[in-house]
Design a protein around this motif. Structure first.
Motif, PDB file in Angstrom:
ATOM      1  N   PRO A  74       0.800  -5.920 -10.278  1.00  0.00           N
ATOM      2  CA  PRO A  74      -0.288  -5.069 -10.755  1.00  0.00           C
ATOM      3  C   PRO A  74      -0.017  -3.595 -10.449  1.00  0.00           C
ATOM      4  N   ILE A  75      -0.214  -2.750 -11.453  1.00  0.00           N
ATOM      5  CA  ILE A  75      -0.030  -1.309 -11.298  1.00  0.00           C
ATOM      6  C   ILE A  75      -1.382  -0.624 -11.138  1.00  0.00           C
ATOM      7  N   THR A  76      -2.306  -0.914 -12.060  1.00  0.00           N
ATOM      8  CA  THR A  76      -3.642  -0.324 -12.008  1.00  0.00           C
ATOM      9  C   THR A  76      -4.570  -1.136 -12.899  1.00  0.00           C
ATOM     10  N   SER A  77      -5.859  -1.024 -12.644  1.00  0.00           N
ATOM     11  CA  SER A  77      -6.853  -1.653 -13.512  1.00  0.00           C
ATOM     12  C   SER A  77      -8.142  -0.849 -13.424  1.00  0.00           C
ATOM     13  N   ARG A  78      -8.954  -0.982 -14.460  1.00  0.00           N
ATOM     14  CA  ARG A  78     -10.204  -0.236 -14.508  1.00  0.00           C
ATOM     15  C   ARG A  78     -11.146  -0.915 -15.493  1.00  0.00           C
ATOM     16  N   HIS A  79     -12.420  -0.935 -15.159  1.00  0.00           N
ATOM     17  CA  HIS A  79     -13.455  -1.378 -16.096  1.00  0.00           C
ATOM     18  C   HIS A  79     -13.862  -0.154 -16.897  1.00  0.00           C
ATOM     19  N   LEU A  80     -13.635  -0.188 -18.205  1.00  0.00           N
ATOM     20  CA  LEU A  80     -13.919   0.969 -19.051  1.00  0.00           C
ATOM     21  C   LEU A  80     -15.269   0.827 -19.730  1.00  0.00           C
ATOM     22  N   ARG A  81     -15.960   1.946 -19.833  1.00  0.00           N
ATOM     23  CA  ARG A  81     -17.182   2.046 -20.619  1.00  0.00           C
ATOM     24  C   ARG A  81     -16.791   2.486 -22.018  1.00  0.00           C
ATOM     25  N   PRO A  82     -17.701   2.354 -22.989  1.00  0.00           N
ATOM     26  CA  PRO A  82     -17.383   2.813 -24.347  1.00  0.00           C
ATOM     27  C   PRO A  82     -16.947   4.277 -24.359  1.00  0.00           C
ATOM     28  N   GLY A  83     -15.887   4.559 -25.089  1.00  0.00           N
ATOM     29  CA  GLY A  83     -15.331   5.911 -25.169  1.00  0.00           C
ATOM     30  C   GLY A  83     -13.815   5.862 -25.155  1.00  0.00           C
ATOM     31  N   THR A  84     -13.214   7.007 -24.868  1.00  0.00           N
ATOM     32  CA  THR A  84     -11.754   7.118 -24.856  1.00  0.00           C
ATOM     33  C   THR A  84     -11.292   7.579 -23.483  1.00  0.00           C
ATOM     34  N   VAL A  85     -10.229   6.940 -23.001  1.00  0.00           N
ATOM     35  CA  VAL A  85      -9.655   7.255 -21.698  1.00  0.00           C
ATOM     36  C   VAL A  85      -8.173   7.530 -21.873  1.00  0.00           C
ATOM     37  N   ARG A  86      -7.670   8.526 -21.147  1.00  0.00           N
ATOM     38  CA  ARG A  86      -6.236   8.825 -21.128  1.00  0.00           C
ATOM     39  C   ARG A  86      -5.676   8.274 -19.822  1.00  0.00           C
ATOM     40  N   LEU A  87      -4.628   7.473 -19.922  1.00  0.00           N
ATOM     41  CA  LEU A  87      -3.983   6.891 -18.753  1.00  0.00           C
ATOM     42  C   LEU A  87      -2.564   7.431 -18.666  1.00  0.00           C
ATOM     43  N   THR A  88      -2.291   8.115 -17.573  1.00  0.00           N
ATOM     44  CA  THR A  88      -0.961   8.661 -17.325  1.00  0.00           C
ATOM     45  C   THR A  88      -0.322   7.871 -16.195  1.00  0.00           C
ATOM     46  N   GLY A 129       0.782  -1.223   0.000  1.00  0.00           N
ATOM     47  CA  GLY A 129       0.000   0.000   0.000  1.00  0.00           C
ATOM     48  C   GLY A 129       0.816   1.276   0.000  1.00  0.00           C
ATOM     49  N   TYR A 130       2.116   1.180   0.079  1.00  0.00           N
ATOM     50  CA  TYR A 130       2.949   2.372   0.101  1.00  0.00           C
ATOM     51  C   TYR A 130       3.837   2.384  -1.123  1.00  0.00           C
ATOM     52  N   SER A 131       3.882   3.494  -1.796  1.00  0.00           N
ATOM     53  CA  SER A 131       4.700   3.598  -2.988  1.00  0.00           C
ATOM     54  C   SER A 131       5.322   4.979  -3.033  1.00  0.00           C
ATOM     55  N   SER A 132       6.543   5.046  -3.498  1.00  0.00           N
ATOM     56  CA  SER A 132       7.213   6.333  -3.575  1.00  0.00           C
ATOM     57  C   SER A 132       6.813   7.108  -4.827  1.00  0.00           C
ATOM     58  N   SER A 133       6.230   6.419  -5.827  1.00  0.00           N
ATOM     59  CA  SER A 133       5.835   7.110  -7.046  1.00  0.00           C
ATOM     60  C   SER A 133       4.339   7.406  -7.014  1.00  0.00           C
ATOM     61  N   PRO A 134       3.922   8.480  -7.677  1.00  0.00           N
ATOM     62  CA  PRO A 134       2.500   8.823  -7.704  1.00  0.00           C
ATOM     63  C   PRO A 134       1.677   7.752  -8.410  1.00  0.00           C
ATOM     64  N   ALA A 135       0.404   7.693  -8.082  1.00  0.00           N
ATOM     65  CA  ALA A 135      -0.495   6.694  -8.660  1.00  0.00           C
ATOM     66  C   ALA A 135      -0.834   7.054 -10.104  1.00  0.00           C
ATOM     67  N   PRO A 136      -1.121   6.036 -10.928  1.00  0.00           N
ATOM     68  CA  PRO A 136      -1.569   6.304 -12.295  1.00  0.00           C
ATOM     69  C   PRO A 136      -2.871   7.099 -12.295  1.00  0.00           C
ATOM     70  N   VAL A 137      -3.072   7.906 -13.338  1.00  0.00           N
ATOM     71  CA  VAL A 137      -4.250   8.769 -13.429  1.00  0.00           C
ATOM     72  C   VAL A 137      -5.072   8.366 -14.649  1.00  0.00           C
ATOM     73  N   TRP A 138      -6.351   8.061 -14.441  1.00  0.00           N
ATOM     74  CA  TRP A 138      -7.290   7.732 -15.516  1.00  0.00           C
ATOM     75  C   TRP A 138      -8.172   8.948 -15.750  1.00  0.00           C
ATOM     76  N   GLU A 139      -8.316   9.390 -17.010  1.00  0.00           N
ATOM     77  CA  GLU A 139      -9.164  10.526 -17.348  1.00  0.00           C
ATOM     78  C   GLU A 139      -9.978  10.210 -18.597  1.00  0.00           C
ATOM     79  N   ILE A 140     -11.262  10.554 -18.582  1.00  0.00           N
ATOM     80  CA  ILE A 140     -12.084  10.423 -19.774  1.00  0.00           C
ATOM     81  C   ILE A 140     -11.789  11.615 -20.670  1.00  0.00           C
ATOM     82  N   VAL A 141     -11.537  11.368 -21.957  1.00  0.00           N
ATOM     83  CA  VAL A 141     -11.201  12.431 -22.902  1.00  0.00           C
ATOM     84  C   VAL A 141     -12.047  12.285 -24.154  1.00  0.00           C
TER      85      VAL A 141
END
Length: 117
Positions: A83-97, A24-36
């Motif tokens: 595992p780094i990150t996971s997400r259930h995506l709906r139809p559309g476009t997502v930006r993952l940083t 649960g502890y990480s020195s790097s920031p968490a991945p960011v999911w954004e709908i675009v």
């Protein structure tokens, strides 16, 4: 002899603390999911990774754009399989940083690909 054993125990204990994973502890920031919007993905300097099974994966400037036409689970793993990150995506476009640059494994639907960020 006892002194050597105490020193050895101390060294091993210190090594175990330094090597043990920190849950649960990480020195790097968490991945960011954004709908675009799809317009955010257009451009000539993009590296298209995959366009199959109604899933488009584009790596542009170290950012992943994932477009899906139907719901799908997307999973990102480190090259070591963590595992780094996971997400259930709906139809559309997502930006993952993902802030940490490196090599990752991306699983989306029936697609499994190596991603260089």
């Amino acid at each position: 002899m006892k002194k050597n054993l105490r020193n050895l125990a101390s060294v091993l204990f210190t090594a175990a603390i330094l090597v043990a994973p920190t849950a649960g502890y990480s020195s790097s920031p968490a991945p960011v999911w954004e709908i675009v919007s799809i317009n955010d993905v257009s451009g000539s300097n993009r590296d298209e990774i995959e366009s199959r099974d109604n899933i488009d994966i584009i790596n542009r400037d170290g950012v992943l754009y994932i477009s899906v036409e139907q719901p799908v689970k997307v999973e990102i793993y480190s090259i070591l399989g963590q595992p780094i990150t996971s997400r259930h995506l709906r139809p559309g476009t997502v930006r993952l940083t993902i802030p940490q640059r490196g090599v990752y494994i991306l699983k989306a639907g029936s697609i499994t690909r190596r991603i260089n960020l």
